[in-house]
Design a protein around this motif. Structure first.
Motif, PDB file in Angstrom:
ATOM      1  N   GLU A   1      56.762  98.436 -43.673  1.00  0.00           N
ATOM      2  CA  GLU A   1      56.049  98.554 -42.409  1.00  0.00           C
ATOM      3  C   GLU A   1      55.663 100.009 -42.268  1.00  0.00           C
ATOM      4  O   GLU A   1      56.462 100.891 -42.584  1.00  0.00           O
ATOM      5  CB  GLU A   1      56.978  98.107 -41.273  1.00  0.00           C
ATOM      6  N   ALA A   2      54.447 100.267 -41.825  1.00  0.00           N
ATOM      7  CA  ALA A   2      54.018 101.665 -41.747  1.00  0.00           C
ATOM      8  C   ALA A   2      53.059 101.861 -40.592  1.00  0.00           C
ATOM      9  O   ALA A   2      52.315 100.955 -40.230  1.00  0.00           O
ATOM     10  CB  ALA A   2      53.325 102.080 -43.044  1.00  0.00           C
ATOM     11  N   THR A   3      53.109 103.052 -40.008  1.00  0.00           N
ATOM     12  CA  THR A   3      52.123 103.409 -38.995  1.00  0.00           C
ATOM     13  C   THR A   3      51.093 104.304 -39.660  1.00  0.00           C
ATOM     14  O   THR A   3      51.435 105.313 -40.270  1.00  0.00           O
ATOM     15  CB  THR A   3      52.792 104.146 -37.836  1.00  0.00           C
TER      16      THR A   3
ATOM     17  N   THR B   1      47.330 106.403 -39.480  1.00  0.00           N
ATOM     18  CA  THR B   1      46.195 106.908 -38.713  1.00  0.00           C
ATOM     19  C   THR B   1      44.940 106.531 -39.476  1.00  0.00           C
ATOM     20  O   THR B   1      45.009 106.170 -40.654  1.00  0.00           O
ATOM     21  CB  THR B   1      46.260 108.434 -38.560  1.00  0.00           C
ATOM     22  N   ARG B   2      43.792 106.625 -38.813  1.00  0.00           N
ATOM     23  CA  ARG B   2      42.573 106.152 -39.453  1.00  0.00           C
ATOM     24  C   ARG B   2      42.328 106.901 -40.756  1.00  0.00           C
ATOM     25  O   ARG B   2      42.422 108.120 -40.805  1.00  0.00           O
ATOM     26  CB  ARG B   2      41.383 106.330 -38.521  1.00  0.00           C
TER      27      ARG B   2
ATOM     28  N   LEU C   1      39.977  99.978 -35.539  1.00  0.00           N
ATOM     29  CA  LEU C   1      40.186  98.774 -34.759  1.00  0.00           C
ATOM     30  C   LEU C   1      38.870  98.314 -34.157  1.00  0.00           C
ATOM     31  O   LEU C   1      37.946  99.097 -33.978  1.00  0.00           O
ATOM     32  CB  LEU C   1      41.169  99.043 -33.613  1.00  0.00           C
TER      33      LEU C   1
ATOM     34  N   GLY D   1      50.725  95.224 -36.097  1.00  0.00           N
ATOM     35  CA  GLY D   1      51.755  95.411 -35.077  1.00  0.00           C
ATOM     36  C   GLY D   1      51.197  96.189 -33.902  1.00  0.00           C
ATOM     37  O   GLY D   1      50.125  95.891 -33.394  1.00  0.00           O
ATOM     38  N   ASP D   2      51.898  97.242 -33.529  1.00  0.00           N
ATOM     39  CA  ASP D   2      51.477  98.073 -32.413  1.00  0.00           C
ATOM     40  C   ASP D   2      50.214  98.855 -32.802  1.00  0.00           C
ATOM     41  O   ASP D   2      49.965  99.105 -33.974  1.00  0.00           O
ATOM     42  CB  ASP D   2      52.630  99.042 -32.118  1.00  0.00           C
ATOM     43  N   PHE D   3      49.393  99.224 -31.795  1.00  0.00           N
ATOM     44  CA  PHE D   3      48.237 100.057 -32.119  1.00  0.00           C
ATOM     45  C   PHE D   3      47.936 100.960 -30.934  1.00  0.00           C
ATOM     46  O   PHE D   3      48.316 100.686 -29.809  1.00  0.00           O
ATOM     47  CB  PHE D   3      47.015  99.204 -32.462  1.00  0.00           C
ATOM     48  N   ALA D   4      47.246 102.094 -31.238  1.00  0.00           N
ATOM     49  CA  ALA D   4      46.835 103.003 -30.171  1.00  0.00           C
ATOM     50  C   ALA D   4      45.568 102.451 -29.537  1.00  0.00           C
ATOM     51  O   ALA D   4      44.683 101.964 -30.233  1.00  0.00           O
ATOM     52  CB  ALA D   4      46.593 104.391 -30.734  1.00  0.00           C
ATOM     53  N   ARG D   5      45.493 102.563 -28.208  1.00  0.00           N
ATOM     54  CA  ARG D   5      44.349 101.987 -27.506  1.00  0.00           C
ATOM     55  C   ARG D   5      43.028 102.607 -27.937  1.00  0.00           C
ATOM     56  O   ARG D   5      41.978 101.971 -27.847  1.00  0.00           O
ATOM     57  CB  ARG D   5      44.534 102.172 -25.989  1.00  0.00           C
ATOM     58  N   ASP D   6      43.057 103.859 -28.421  1.00  0.00           N
ATOM     59  CA  ASP D   6      41.802 104.484 -28.820  1.00  0.00           C
ATOM     60  C   ASP D   6      41.442 104.174 -30.275  1.00  0.00           C
ATOM     61  O   ASP D   6      40.462 104.688 -30.801  1.00  0.00           O
ATOM     62  CB  ASP D   6      41.873 106.005 -28.602  1.00  0.00           C
ATOM     63  N   GLY D   7      42.237 103.326 -30.923  1.00  0.00           N
ATOM     64  CA  GLY D   7      41.903 102.911 -32.286  1.00  0.00           C
ATOM     65  C   GLY D   7      42.236 103.941 -33.351  1.00  0.00           C
ATOM     66  O   GLY D   7      41.848 103.790 -34.496  1.00  0.00           O
TER      67      GLY D   7
ATOM     68  N   ARG E   1      45.279 104.771 -34.419  1.00  0.00           N
ATOM     69  CA  ARG E   1      46.516 104.566 -35.157  1.00  0.00           C
ATOM     70  C   ARG E   1      46.924 103.098 -35.027  1.00  0.00           C
ATOM     71  O   ARG E   1      46.695 102.475 -33.985  1.00  0.00           O
ATOM     72  CB  ARG E   1      47.585 105.483 -34.526  1.00  0.00           C
TER      73      ARG E   1
ATOM     74  N   THR F   1      50.137 100.191 -36.475  1.00  0.00           N
ATOM     75  CA  THR F   1      51.300  99.891 -37.286  1.00  0.00           C
ATOM     76  C   THR F   1      51.037  98.558 -37.973  1.00  0.00           C
ATOM     77  O   THR F   1      50.596  97.602 -37.331  1.00  0.00           O
ATOM     78  CB  THR F   1      52.559  99.783 -36.418  1.00  0.00           C
TER      79      THR F   1
ATOM     80  N   PRO G   1      56.333 106.196 -33.740  1.00  0.00           N
ATOM     81  CA  PRO G   1      55.486 105.328 -34.570  1.00  0.00           C
ATOM     82  C   PRO G   1      55.430 105.785 -36.024  1.00  0.00           C
ATOM     83  O   PRO G   1      55.184 104.983 -36.906  1.00  0.00           O
ATOM     84  CB  PRO G   1      54.106 105.412 -33.917  1.00  0.00           C
TER      85      PRO G   1
ATOM     86  N   LEU H   1      58.946 104.813 -37.360  1.00  0.00           N
ATOM     87  CA  LEU H   1      59.297 103.489 -36.860  1.00  0.00           C
ATOM     88  C   LEU H   1      60.729 103.435 -36.320  1.00  0.00           C
ATOM     89  O   LEU H   1      61.309 102.361 -36.166  1.00  0.00           O
ATOM     90  CB  LEU H   1      59.118 102.405 -37.930  1.00  0.00           C
TER      91      LEU H   1
ATOM     92  N   THR I   1      58.687  97.948 -35.337  1.00  0.00           N
ATOM     93  CA  THR I   1      57.874  97.988 -34.133  1.00  0.00           C
ATOM     94  C   THR I   1      58.569  97.206 -33.026  1.00  0.00           C
ATOM     95  O   THR I   1      59.053  96.117 -33.286  1.00  0.00           O
ATOM     96  CB  THR I   1      56.511  97.332 -34.416  1.00  0.00           C
TER      97      THR I   1
ATOM     98  N   ASP J   1      35.143 103.320 -28.216  1.00  0.00           N
ATOM     99  CA  ASP J   1      35.651 104.084 -29.326  1.00  0.00           C
ATOM    100  C   ASP J   1      34.755 103.985 -30.553  1.00  0.00           C
ATOM    101  O   ASP J   1      34.714 104.871 -31.381  1.00  0.00           O
ATOM    102  CB  ASP J   1      37.042 103.556 -29.633  1.00  0.00           C
TER     103      ASP J   1
END
Lengths: 649, 145
Positions: A523-525, A527-528, A544, A603-609, A611, A613, B63, B66, B86, B144
């Motif tokens: 699992e990894a987070t 960035t673009r 995103l 998984g989780d994501f930043a609202r601004d796209g 980043r 996970t 993040p 994790l 997560t 965005d």
């Protein structure tokens, strides 16, 4: 208007089923053909009425009739067309309509041949089938009425459970219920055999095809359920030992035992009591499964909470078990003249051991599933029994079963001679040992994995050996290779159909073993523009995107995946937001292959796209589970072909 | 004679199955505990399911690594929990959660599985409530691009 019509239809069907059941009993008891014929027509009418009810309910879904409570709860204006149809059986009430409709269909079909071939058994079997139908119709009219009104009707419905918006969910319940209801037929004839005292083979030969069909659909239902779990639930697995899965697996295990033990009765007149007990157990377990699923007694991912229905099923289950045990006790004397086992090394005992292991596995699953209930009721301690328990106890049993799958079909009846054993098993045993040694040399360390692969090779060896030998005999008689093989499969379709089904199970076993042993995940987070690597794959996050569908909003992650210098592909795992749900639903994206699947879950994501996970899995050999399902289908079809006339052979 | 052999075989099989089930249960049954119950008698290395409320102000999630840490409380006792992964949707401070894992000798609970508690009752969304939230999400993402 439509709901009242539907409700009336169900009431009429209930009346007819009760009447027909009574008429069939009277017809059987006093040998009145006219009454039996009337009961058969009542069954036909029940089928027609249930078809009508099913059509009306479907119509209510298609027409968005939110004045019907069930429709309002399981669809909304945005639900796509297909899922409005499948929504009909997406929840409790409709699934019972589907169930009863299928059972009515079986009841009609059974009458076409059985009333000629089994004049004494048929009235009683018909009575049982109609009584079971009456029970389901009672549930539909009292405990879970599908046509109940909602007043005032809402402007829009709640919508289907989003997890069910999937092709797997269109077919999974259908296959599963065809399996569940199918076992009612052999059960009904078993009861008829007990009532009439005709405990010979008639009830078994008559229901052989029904049993195979029911078994096949149950297997298919389980496999589709696994496939759905794999591509919808986003955990990369296909079987979680969830109580609801267990509920369907238990009758599969006892049904499989029954399928094998009837062969011993047909051949050696043994195990008559055991066969009756097995089919009663299997049918009871289908009811118990429904009780578990529908009553909400056990917390589960897909249990619906419906108290009244649970009580109905528990009551009916108790009735079935009591009546069946009463009948068995009543006929107890008749079972004394059993044939006896001649030797430990014989086909009979191999089959018997197969039965013991299957029933032991069923008991293990049963015990693990209800243990939390027992623990809380008796000790007041809340516990959970999870996959580790089931794996630990049942895997050795399954390995034993695979071994017997190789032994059973080739070992001699009555008493196997050393020569017979050498001739049939020396080669395959060497193959199995060789395969295990080769895997060990390649670096496989787990004893369970080695055992599973070695045993699979052994059984494959026995099957190949048998087919090669039998084909060679025909070739020696002057036939060409392919016609010889085809002729062999056709003339002995039951035996070789069984072999092909065994091959399917072996392929599934390889898939399960491989995916358990060799799958990897991370699992990894990211960035673009950033990439993660796993098992030779490079997964780059590109951003995103949001998309709107008719009934939900989708946030899609764009990932570019590549492997070495190979071509790149874009994968789009997503999260779906449904207005009626508190939490988003993961939409998996995966590429499947024969060796491995690449499987991405957002998984989780930043609202601004910027980043996201992502969970990356490389699941190995999973595809072979589905391929095994196809092979199993072919084998079943072969086994179900009408038996060729012996005179012509 | 034969009957006796069969009976002996049956006894052996039943005993073996019983032993397998018994060892299976003792090794892999997971007990549900509350933070107070766990604090009263923690056994390191034993699997538990721990249920409680995520203490306000205790939740940390990085993040990049994790690494997730928080504390579960039942009002009387508070247990520190750590996990890698997560956090599930609906998971948050002040909300109920059930975690599965083991108590470590270092004095925290190592969770392998985290389940956020849903409210049991289905609650119809307020008119436009979730729809408005979704529209906003949609807007931020589209801006965005």
């Amino acid at each position: 208007m439509v709901p009242e019509l539907g409700q009336g239809t169900l009431l009429a069907a209930l009346g007819l089923a009760l009447w027909g059941s009574g008429a069939a009993v009277a017809g059987g008891r006093w040998d009145r053909a006219a009454l039996v014929e009337a009961a058969r027509r009542a069954a036909l009418a029940v089928f027609v009425l249930l078809s009508l009810a099913f059509a009306l309910l479907t119509w209510a879904f298609l027409a968005f009739d939110f004045s019907v409570r069930y429709v309002a709860h399981n669809t909304n204006l945005g639900t796509p067309f297909y899922y409005r149809i499948t929504g009909v059986w997406g929840a409790l009430e409709g699934s019972i309509v589907l169930w009863a409709w299928m059972l009515a269909g079986y009841t009609v079909l059974v009458g076409r041949r059985a009333r000629e071939r089994a004049r004494e058994l048929y009235p009683w079997a018909l009575a049982v089938l109609l009584a079971v139908l009456a029970f389901f119709l009672l549930v539909m009219t009292v405990a879970a009425p599908p046509f109940r009104r909602l007043d005032p009707p809402p402007a829009d419905g709640r919508g289907l459970n989003p997890l069910l918006e999937d092709t797997g969910m269109i077919t999974h319940p259908v296959a599963l219920y065809l399996g569940f209801t199918g076992f009612t037929v052999p059960f009904a004839f078993a009861v008829a055999a007990l009532v009439t005292g005709r405990l010979g083979d008639t009830w078994i030969t008559l229901t052989r095809r029904w049993t195979i069909t029911a078994w096949y659909f149950l297997s298919l239902g389980l496999l589709i359920g696994g496939w759905w779990s794999y591509h919808v639930l986003g955990w990369g697995g296909y079987w979680a030992w969830d109580p609801v899965e267990n509920a369907a697996f238990m009758p599969w295990l006892t049904g499989t035992a029954f399928l094998h033990s009837v062969m011993i009765q047909e051949r050696r007149r043994m195990l008559r009591l055991w066969n009756l007990a097995l089919v009663i157990l299997t049918f009871s377990l289908t009811l118990f499964g429904t009780f578990l699923t529908r009553s909400g007694v056990i917390a589960s991912v897909h249990a619906f909470t419906q108290g009244a229905v649970g009580a109905f099923f528990l009551g009916f289950l108790a009735l079935v078990v009591l009546v069946s045990l009463g009948l068995l006790a009543w006929r107890w004397e008749a079972f004394r003249s059993e044939g006896e086992l001649d030797a430990v090394l014989s086909r009979e005992s191999a089959f018997l051991l197969n039965n013991v292991l299957l029933v032991a596995a069923a008991f293990t699953v049963f015990f693990g599933t209800v243990f939390p209930l027992i623990s809380e009721a008796v000790q007041g301690v809340k516990v959970s029994v999870g996959a580790p328990f089931f794996n630990q106890v049942s895997v050795p049993l399954f390995l034993g079963l695979i071994f017997l799958m190789g032994v059973g079909p080739l070992i001699a009846w009555r008493r196997a001679s050393p020569a017979n054993l050498r001739r049939n098993f020396l080669g395959p045993l060497a193959l199995g040992a060789g395969a295990a040694a080769a895997c060990a040399a390649l670096g496989v360390r787990s004893a369970l994995t080695l055992a599973a692969l070695g045993l699979t090779a052994f059984v494959t060896g026995t099957i190949v050996l048998d087919v090669v030998r039998a084909t060679r005999v025909r070739v020696h008689r002057g036939q060409r290779l392919l016609p010889a093989l085809a002729g062999l499969l056709r003339t002995h379709n039951r035996r070789y159909g069984g072999f092909v089904v065994h091959l399917g199970i072996l392929i599934i076993a390889v898939g399960v073993t491989g995916s358990q042993a060799w799958s990897v995940q991370t699992e990894a987070t990211l960035t673009r523009g950033q990439a993660a690597e796993l098992a030779g794959y490079r997964v780059r996050f590109d951003g995103l995107e949001a998309r709107e569908a008719s009934n939900h909003l989708k946030v899609v992650g764009r990932f570019t995946v590549s492997r070495g210098a190979g071509p790149t592909a874009v994968m789009e795992p997503a999260k779906k937001f449904y207005p009626q749900e508190q939490t988003p639903i993961a939409a998996v994206d995966y590429q499947s292959g024969l060796i491995e699947d690449l499987y991405l879950v957002l998984g989780d994501f930043a609202r601004d796209g910027s980043r996201a996970t992502v969970k990356i899995q490389v699941n190995r050999l999973v595809t072979w589970i589905w391929i095994g399902g196809l092979v199993l289908t072919l084998g079943t079809v072969l086994a179900l072909l009408p038996e060729p006339r012996r005179a012509a052979a | 004679m034969r009957r006796r052999k069969l009976l002996a075989g049956a006894v052996v099989i039943v005993a073996a199955l019983g032993a397998m089930i018994y060892t299976g249960l003792t090794q892999s049954v997971v007990y549900f505990v509350t933070p107070s119950e766990l604090q009263a008698a923690p056994v390191a290395g034993k699997a538990y399911r721990l249920g409680g409320i995520v203490s306000p102000g205790s939740l940390r999630w990085d993040p990049q690594t994790l690494a997730l840490s928080f504390a579960l409380t039942d009002g009387k006792a508070t247990i520190p929990v750590r996990h890698t992964g997560t956090p599930p949707d609906l998971f948050g401070e002040g909300r109920g959660a059930v975690v599965e894992g083991r108590w470590t000798p270092e004095g925290y609970f190592r969770a392998t599985l985290i389940m956020a508690k849903h409210s049991e009752e289905y609650r119809a969304p307020e008119p436009g409530e979730t729809a408005a939230r979704h529209r906003e999400l949609l807007r931020t993402l589209q801006q965005d691009r």
